[in-house]
Motif scaffolding. Structure first.
Motif, PDB file in Angstrom:
ATOM      1  N   VAL A 277      -3.584  47.232-108.339  1.00 53.66           N
ATOM      2  CA  VAL A 277      -3.547  45.806-108.174  1.00 53.66           C
ATOM      3  C   VAL A 277      -3.439  45.435-109.749  1.00 53.66           C
ATOM      4  O   VAL A 277      -4.126  45.958-110.696  1.00 53.66           O
ATOM      5  CB  VAL A 277      -4.825  45.569-107.715  1.00 53.66           C
ATOM      6  N   VAL A 278      -2.978  44.357-109.925  1.00 54.12           N
ATOM      7  CA  VAL A 278      -2.558  43.677-111.249  1.00 54.12           C
ATOM      8  C   VAL A 278      -2.865  42.233-111.123  1.00 54.12           C
ATOM      9  O   VAL A 278      -2.497  41.615-110.292  1.00 54.12           O
ATOM     10  CB  VAL A 278      -1.275  43.643-111.849  1.00 54.12           C
ATOM     11  N   ASP A 279      -4.220  41.926-111.729  1.00 46.13           N
ATOM     12  CA  ASP A 279      -4.460  40.495-111.933  1.00 46.13           C
ATOM     13  C   ASP A 279      -4.197  39.849-113.016  1.00 46.13           C
ATOM     14  O   ASP A 279      -4.787  40.378-114.103  1.00 46.13           O
ATOM     15  CB  ASP A 279      -6.308  40.495-111.579  1.00 46.13           C
ATOM     16  N   VAL A 280      -3.320  38.821-113.283  1.00 45.18           N
ATOM     17  CA  VAL A 280      -2.910  38.584-114.328  1.00 45.18           C
ATOM     18  C   VAL A 280      -3.481  37.546-115.374  1.00 45.18           C
ATOM     19  O   VAL A 280      -3.398  37.358-116.306  1.00 45.18           O
ATOM     20  CB  VAL A 280      -1.279  38.065-113.967  1.00 45.18           C
ATOM     21  N   CYS A 281      -4.175  36.472-114.666  1.00 41.92           N
ATOM     22  CA  CYS A 281      -5.216  35.811-115.195  1.00 41.92           C
ATOM     23  C   CYS A 281      -6.601  35.878-114.577  1.00 41.92           C
ATOM     24  O   CYS A 281      -7.115  35.088-113.953  1.00 41.92           O
ATOM     25  CB  CYS A 281      -4.700  34.304-115.135  1.00 41.92           C
ATOM     26  N   ALA A 282      -7.404  36.803-115.073  1.00 40.68           N
ATOM     27  CA  ALA A 282      -8.604  37.322-114.071  1.00 40.68           C
ATOM     28  C   ALA A 282      -9.787  36.641-114.754  1.00 40.68           C
ATOM     29  O   ALA A 282     -10.933  36.811-113.953  1.00 40.68           O
ATOM     30  CB  ALA A 282      -8.544  38.719-114.443  1.00 40.68           C
ATOM     31  N   ALA A 283     -10.146  36.246-115.953  1.00 40.03           N
ATOM     32  CA  ALA A 283     -11.439  35.856-116.475  1.00 40.03           C
ATOM     33  C   ALA A 283     -11.888  34.921-115.579  1.00 40.03           C
ATOM     34  O   ALA A 283     -11.360  33.966-114.987  1.00 40.03           O
ATOM     35  CB  ALA A 283     -11.326  35.671-117.841  1.00 40.03           C
ATOM     36  N   PRO A 284     -13.303  35.077-115.294  1.00 40.86           N
ATOM     37  CA  PRO A 284     -14.308  35.775-115.685  1.00 40.86           C
ATOM     38  C   PRO A 284     -14.290  37.239-115.027  1.00 40.86           C
ATOM     39  O   PRO A 284     -15.152  38.111-115.186  1.00 40.86           O
ATOM     40  CB  PRO A 284     -15.772  35.161-115.687  1.00 40.86           C
ATOM     41  N   LEU A 353      -2.116  39.535-108.252  1.00 39.35           N
ATOM     42  CA  LEU A 353      -3.018  38.340-108.048  1.00 39.35           C
ATOM     43  C   LEU A 353      -2.428  37.349-109.234  1.00 39.35           C
ATOM     44  O   LEU A 353      -2.827  37.859-110.335  1.00 39.35           O
ATOM     45  CB  LEU A 353      -4.397  38.701-108.090  1.00 39.35           C
ATOM     46  N   ALA A 354      -2.035  36.154-108.780  1.00 42.05           N
ATOM     47  CA  ALA A 354      -1.900  35.145-109.897  1.00 42.05           C
ATOM     48  C   ALA A 354      -2.796  34.074-109.584  1.00 42.05           C
ATOM     49  O   ALA A 354      -2.262  32.945-108.829  1.00 42.05           O
ATOM     50  CB  ALA A 354      -0.417  34.628-109.819  1.00 42.05           C
ATOM     51  N   ASP A 355      -4.077  34.007-109.893  1.00 45.57           N
ATOM     52  CA  ASP A 355      -4.920  32.591-109.889  1.00 45.57           C
ATOM     53  C   ASP A 355      -4.663  32.221-111.261  1.00 45.57           C
ATOM     54  O   ASP A 355      -5.658  32.606-112.048  1.00 45.57           O
ATOM     55  CB  ASP A 355      -6.373  33.451-109.793  1.00 45.57           C
ATOM     56  N   LEU A 356      -3.905  31.305-111.467  1.00 46.47           N
ATOM     57  CA  LEU A 356      -3.580  30.615-112.422  1.00 46.47           C
ATOM     58  C   LEU A 356      -4.403  29.414-113.152  1.00 46.47           C
ATOM     59  O   LEU A 356      -5.121  28.874-111.954  1.00 46.47           O
ATOM     60  CB  LEU A 356      -2.158  30.309-112.347  1.00 46.47           C
ATOM     61  N   PRO A 357      -4.280  29.175-114.247  1.00 41.89           N
ATOM     62  CA  PRO A 357      -4.763  27.945-114.957  1.00 41.89           C
ATOM     63  C   PRO A 357      -4.429  26.698-114.162  1.00 41.89           C
ATOM     64  O   PRO A 357      -3.334  26.627-113.693  1.00 41.89           O
ATOM     65  CB  PRO A 357      -4.283  27.986-116.231  1.00 41.89           C
ATOM     66  N   CYS A 358      -5.338  26.013-113.874  1.00 43.60           N
ATOM     67  CA  CYS A 358      -5.057  24.846-113.139  1.00 43.60           C
ATOM     68  C   CYS A 358      -6.007  23.308-113.506  1.00 43.60           C
ATOM     69  O   CYS A 358      -6.876  23.623-114.392  1.00 43.60           O
ATOM     70  CB  CYS A 358      -5.126  24.902-111.816  1.00 43.60           C
TER      71      CYS A 358
END
Length: 454
Positions: A277-284, A353-358
């Motif tokens: 699994v790759v989470d590209v914008c993961a913090a925190p 997973l692309a949980d991106l800045p919004c």
């Protein structure tokens, strides 16, 4: 505290209205980025003075509320839990109701809030918030503390304005019932003022969701629960109050603070054993760690974010949860990582997973200053960034793999429009789409799950 004096000195003039302090050049605009020194005072530091200092950093200097509050509460180690809760309520509540508070103040003050000295403006806002919305705080205490604070100010000779502050606050206190009646009267108070929301945002959400739904969401930001959802190791979630990070459950890794809607990303990911699994914008790192937990020690989660500071936050969660199948590293999601693409041009990840800045419009209840930092222009710019990332990271998904896109906002541009954009890239089939409106049951959130064609 920053005791450095501002470069431009202020002078009180005979023709100034009460509350106004003029500079030798232009007026100090509301929302300036200029640093302000709020605490050149003779008295000891108190919870209210810490709250005032925090509010000036947030509302006047445009710093992030969650960061400032964390720094302030960390700085004053002798504060009791009661004091910490009081400061948090003062700061967050004043930010939440700022638009409404200014509307009220402008009815009772000869000086408009935008022309007030930032320190006076902040003191008045915070005191009126206490008078109107903190039932356990006597009006007299809120007023007396505000006046005492002004009297203790040396900079710009603000102590001369103590009488003005006293008069404005006592008038509002005496006419509290009238204030609330006017707020409830639709003919006297516009809905966006009553809901303490910028007019552009009220209009935007009303057009997108309809008047009733928009006002329900905006009201939830003001009056909804401030408790946090936590996720237990066994997967179930509960609502908890108080300083969760100080509990044994948190320190031991038994629980993680993660909003209910955010938890659905891991549930929808539903990783098979040994998945990569790759989470590209993961913090925190909440979603990355959740997926790593669901893998039960198998597979691997490659958790990434832009800076080392953000990676540090992810690593802290990894260490606390004692996870061994996840690593954190800094990587710019806009830059292609060739190691994730095989010689045939296919991606290598089972799940991306692309949980991106919004724009964060769904979490205004948790971060009230988003009211003032978000904008239509900002939404457009964020969509451009999101698509730049999507253009890159969609290539990492292997045939038959999952691509999950999510945000914590409510805008069509960042949600449904990007769903359609992903579809337009070719090779992806929309499997599921979920939207959580604020209060149903927690923060506003959006996610969609795609499958890569084989």
């Amino acid at each position: 505290m920053d005791n450095k004096k501002p470069n431009n000195s202020y002078k009180k003039t005979k023709n100034s209205r009460p509350g106004t302090v003029r500079r030798s050049s232009s007026k100090h605009p509301q929302g300036t980025n200029k640093k302000i020194n709020p605490l050149q005072q003779k008295t000891a530091v108190t919870p209210r003075s810490i709250a005032i200092s925090s509010l000036i950093k947030i509302l006047e200097e445009k710093q992030f509320s969650h960061i400032i509050l964390r720094e302030q509460l960390h700085q004053y180690t002798n504060l009791t839990e009661r004091d910490r809760a009081f400061i948090t309520r003062l700061v967050e509540g004043t930010i939440e109701y700022t638009i409404q508070l200014d509307f009220i103040l402008n009815k009772y003050s000869k000086t408009h809030t935008k022309n007030m000295h930032p320190v006076i403006r902040t003191i008045l806002r915070m005191a009126v918030y206490q008078i109107l919305y903190m039932d356990k705080v006597p009006d007299s205490a809120a007023i007396n503390e505000a006046v005492s604070y002004v009297k203790a100010q040396n900079e710009d000779k603000l102590f001369y304005l103590s009488g003005y502050v006293n008069g404005v606050l006592r008038s509002i206190s005496r006419e509290k019932e009238t204030v609330f009646a006017d707020l409830a009267h639709t003919g006297k108070t516009p809905a966006y003022i009553r809901l303490s929301t910028p007019l552009w945002l009220y209009d935007y959400l009303r057009k997108l969701y309809g008047k009733d739904s928009a006002e329900k969401m905006l009201n939830w930001f003001l009056e909804g629960s401030k408790e946090n959802y936590v996720r237990f190791k066994d997967g179930h979630s509960e609502v908890m109050d108080g300083n969760i990070t100080k509990t044994k459950l948190f320190k031991s890794g038994e629980i993680t603070i993660q909003d209910y809607a955010s938890q659905q990303v891991g549930i929808e990911a539903a990783p098979d054993r040994n998945s990569y699994v790759v989470d590209v914008c993961a913090a925190p790192g909440g979603k990355s760690c959740h997926i790593a937990s669901l893998l039960n020690g198998t597979g691997h989660v490659d958790s990434r974010d832009l800076t080392e500071d953000k990676v540090k936050l992810i690593q802290e969660n990894i260490d606390r949860l004692k996870l061994t199948n996840i690593t954190a590293r800094a990587f710019d999601a806009r830059v292609t990582d060739d190691s994730l693409i095989d010689e045939n041009g296919n991606g290598k990840a089972d799940i991306v997973l692309a949980d991106l800045p919004c724009s964060g419009l769904g979490i205004i209840g948790k971060k009230p200053d988003i009211r003032f930092s978000a904008s239509l222009q900002g939404i457009t710019e964020l969509q451009k960034l999101q698509r730049e990332i999507l253009d890159t990271v969609n290539r990492y998904v292997k045939p038959g793999g999952k691509f999950i896109y999510s945000t914590c906002t409510l805008s069509k541009e960042e949600n449904e429009d990007n769903r359609d954009y992903i579809t337009s890239l070719g090779g992806f089939r929309l499997v599921k789409e979920r939207k959580f409106l604020p209060g149903e049951p927690s923060d506003g959130f959006y996610l969609c799950v795609f499958e890569k064609e084989r």
